[in-house]
Scaffold this active site. Structure first.
Site, PDB file in Angstrom:
ATOM      1  N   THR A  77       0.838  -1.214   0.000  1.00 31.20           N
ATOM      2  CA  THR A  77       0.000   0.000   0.000  1.00 31.20           C
ATOM      3  C   THR A  77       0.865   1.253   0.000  1.00 31.20           C
ATOM      4  OG1 THR A  77      -1.688  -1.202   1.212  1.00 31.20           O
ATOM      5  CG2 THR A  77      -1.828   1.189   1.309  1.00 31.20           C
ATOM      6  N   HIS A 106       1.941   1.960  -3.446  1.00 35.31           N
ATOM      7  CA  HIS A 106       0.903   2.664  -4.221  1.00 35.31           C
ATOM      8  C   HIS A 106       0.929   4.159  -3.882  1.00 35.31           C
ATOM      9  CE1 HIS A 106      -1.097  -0.819  -5.969  1.00 35.31           C
ATOM     10  NE2 HIS A 106      -1.025  -1.430  -4.789  1.00 35.31           N
TER      11      HIS A 106
HETATM   12  P1  NAD Z   1       2.722  -7.844  -3.833  1.00 40.08           P
HETATM   13  O1  NAD Z   1       2.304  -6.899  -4.894  1.00 40.08           O
HETATM   14  O2  NAD Z   1       4.066  -7.714  -3.237  1.00 40.08           O
HETATM   15  O3  NAD Z   1       2.551  -9.356  -4.357  1.00 40.08           O
HETATM   16  C1  NAD Z   1       1.847  -9.723  -5.474  1.00 40.08           C
HETATM   17  C2  NAD Z   1       2.680 -10.747  -6.215  1.00 40.08           C
HETATM   18  O4  NAD Z   1       1.916 -11.248  -7.309  1.00 40.08           O
HETATM   19  C3  NAD Z   1       3.979 -10.174  -6.789  1.00 40.08           C
HETATM   20  O5  NAD Z   1       5.097 -10.895  -6.292  1.00 40.08           O
HETATM   21  C4  NAD Z   1       3.785 -10.352  -8.290  1.00 40.08           C
HETATM   22  O6  NAD Z   1       5.002 -10.629  -8.969  1.00 40.08           O
HETATM   23  C5  NAD Z   1       2.825 -11.541  -8.326  1.00 40.08           C
HETATM   24  N1  NAD Z   1       2.197 -11.771  -9.631  1.00 40.08           N
HETATM   25  C6  NAD Z   1       2.101 -10.941 -10.711  1.00 40.08           C
HETATM   26  N2  NAD Z   1       1.510 -11.580 -11.744  1.00 40.08           N
HETATM   27  C7  NAD Z   1       1.222 -12.841 -11.326  1.00 40.08           C
HETATM   28  C8  NAD Z   1       0.600 -13.963 -11.929  1.00 40.08           C
HETATM   29  N3  NAD Z   1       0.136 -13.919 -13.191  1.00 40.08           N
HETATM   30  N4  NAD Z   1       0.475 -15.102 -11.210  1.00 40.08           N
HETATM   31  C9  NAD Z   1       0.919 -15.160  -9.937  1.00 40.08           C
HETATM   32  N5  NAD Z   1       1.505 -14.116  -9.296  1.00 40.08           N
HETATM   33  C10 NAD Z   1       1.658 -12.973  -9.979  1.00 40.08           C
HETATM   34  O7  NAD Z   1       1.609  -7.737  -2.714  1.00 40.08           O
HETATM   35  P2  NAD Z   1       1.502  -8.208  -1.179  1.00 40.08           P
HETATM   36  O8  NAD Z   1       1.894  -7.070  -0.310  1.00 40.08           O
HETATM   37  O9  NAD Z   1       2.124  -9.547  -0.949  1.00 40.08           O
HETATM   38  O10 NAD Z   1      -0.092  -8.314  -1.125  1.00 40.08           O
HETATM   39  C11 NAD Z   1      -0.765  -9.303  -1.902  1.00 40.08           C
HETATM   40  C12 NAD Z   1      -2.097  -8.799  -2.422  1.00 40.08           C
HETATM   41  O11 NAD Z   1      -3.007  -8.608  -1.330  1.00 40.08           O
HETATM   42  C13 NAD Z   1      -2.066  -7.449  -3.147  1.00 40.08           C
HETATM   43  O12 NAD Z   1      -3.016  -7.492  -4.214  1.00 40.08           O
HETATM   44  C14 NAD Z   1      -2.529  -6.474  -2.089  1.00 40.08           C
HETATM   45  O13 NAD Z   1      -3.111  -5.306  -2.659  1.00 40.08           O
HETATM   46  C15 NAD Z   1      -3.560  -7.299  -1.375  1.00 40.08           C
HETATM   47  N6  NAD Z   1      -3.847  -6.934   0.022  1.00 40.08           N
HETATM   48  C16 NAD Z   1      -5.140  -7.049   0.419  1.00 40.08           C
HETATM   49  C17 NAD Z   1      -5.472  -6.817   1.743  1.00 40.08           C
HETATM   50  C18 NAD Z   1      -6.870  -7.005   2.182  1.00 40.08           C
HETATM   51  O14 NAD Z   1      -7.192  -6.645   3.329  1.00 40.08           O
HETATM   52  N7  NAD Z   1      -7.718  -7.601   1.357  1.00 40.08           N
HETATM   53  C19 NAD Z   1      -4.483  -6.434   2.659  1.00 40.08           C
HETATM   54  C20 NAD Z   1      -3.154  -6.348   2.232  1.00 40.08           C
HETATM   55  C21 NAD Z   1      -2.848  -6.614   0.903  1.00 40.08           C
END
Ligand code: NAD
Ligand code: ZN
Length: 342
Positions: A40, A43
């Protein structure tokens, strides 16, 4: 005090002096020791569309931290000066039906620390005492500073019974990797994790994934054949927010499989609903952490041998925060810690 402030509506953050926060009757003031950089915050750093419509300017951000209580309001009970704490970043209203029923993670009026109000990238943070969480002495400052994303991984991974199950995790970001470690710790059989980034897949393997899959080179169906999985995955944890990753997951779920969605896909992402209906899949959205059941589970898993230390790959002094954000932006990192006591 020092803080990392979004001073103008443009990319980046500035380390500058701001006014010390004031402690209300029900608040604690925390002197920050360490903070971690979240997706976050990236972003917010990039100042993308979501950040532009969400983050007030000027404001200092950050919500992953550990510190100690240095002041508290007159109404606060259960804490004392010097307590080492991290804290729940979702400040809930306490009055809506979900809050009153003890389902605070479902509050309709949630306010985010470091998103909707001033954050933890600062020398001091004030939050309601209700949101503070005491950290037992055997848990390191490093580990305590990542309880927020560790909590996302825990809340998602423990939303279904994983004992003896075959688990697919899409997205080996810090949260996906921690979820892989948790799945192994609680007794899953195969824990397969996908990504497009070899550095992160390597880290996931080191931390407990039984098979990592770079989807740019390998297909999940081939991998299932190789490891002797005939039917499909029992549990899917979507942790990438990437639409293709989610549709690939649906295609390899077993009938009756259960899917938890943490990753945030673009609005109006389409899927093949036939996969959901004819397979009888159960799909659940996950937001934040359960207050405070997730926090107690995190402590208990660390105390029962879960080792997440390899997920912390970089440390920087707060003065070197630009290098810290660059490291996070490179994709060649796990969690990046900024040390405020320097
Ligand atoms: P991050 O962006 O570090 O991890 C996402 C990963 O997905 C990256 O390593 C990226 O290379 C990978 N990726 C890209 N394309 C892909 C594909 N086709 N197949 C598989 N993997 C692929 O994010 P993070 O900090 O580990 O968080 C994970 C997710 O959870 C993010 O989308 C974030 O926004 C979300 N999030 C949601 C909440 C919630 O409360 N719902 C809270 C925190 C984070
Ligand atoms: Zn509420």
């Amino acid at each position: 005090m020092r803080a990392l402030v979004k001073t103008a509506p443009k990319p980046g953050l500035t380390l500058t002096d701001v006014k010390d926060p004031e402690v209300g009757h029900n608040d604690v003031m925390i002197r920050i020791r360490k903070t971690a950089i979240c997706g976050t915050d990236i972003h917010i750093w990039k100042w993308d569309e979501w950040a532009q419509k969400t983050i007030p300017v000027p404001m200092h951000v950050g919500h992953e931290y550990v510190g100690e209580i240095v002041d508290m309001g007159v109404e606060v009970r259960g804490f004392k000066i010097g307590d080492r704490v991290s804290g729940e970043g979702h400040i809930t209203c306490g009055h809506c039906r979900n809050c009153r029923a003890g389902r605070r993670h479902l509050c309709r009026h949630t306010v985010g620390v470091g998103v909707n109000r001033e954050g933890a990238f600062a020398d001091f943070l004030v939050i309601p005492a209700f949101n503070a969480f005491k950290i037992p002495p055997e848990i390191s400052d490093d580990m305590a500073s990542i309880f927020d994303p560790f909590g996302n991984a825990t809340h998602t991974a423990l939303s279904y019974d994983l004992v003896g199950e075959d688990v697919l995790i899409t997205g080996a970001g810090p949260i996906g990797i921690m979820a892989a470690a948790i799945a192994r710790h609680v007794g899953a059989r195969h824990v397969v994790i996908t990504d497009v980034n070899d550095y992160r897949l390597g880290l996931a393997k080191k931390m407990g994934a039984t098979r990592s899959v770079n989807v740019t080179r390998e297909s999940l169906k081939d991998v299932m054949g190789e490891i002797g999985m005939v039917e499909g995955f029992d549990v899917g944890l979507e942790m990438s927010g990437v639409p293709n990753a989610f549709s690939d997951m649906l295609a390899v779920m077993n009938h009756g499989g259960k899917v938890a969605l943490l990753g945030i896909p673009p609005a109006n992402t389409a899927i093949d609903w036939n996969q959901v209906i004819f397979k009888g899949l159960e799909i659940r959205g996950i937001y934040g952490r359960q207050m405070f059941e997730t926090w107690y589970k995190m402590v208990a898993m660390l105390q029962s041998g879960l080792d997440l230390s390899p997920i912390i790959t970089h440390h920087f002094k707060v003065a070197d925060y630009v290098a810290g954000f660059d490291t996070m932006l490179s994709g060649q990192s796990g969690k990046v810690i900024l040390d405020w006591r320097t």
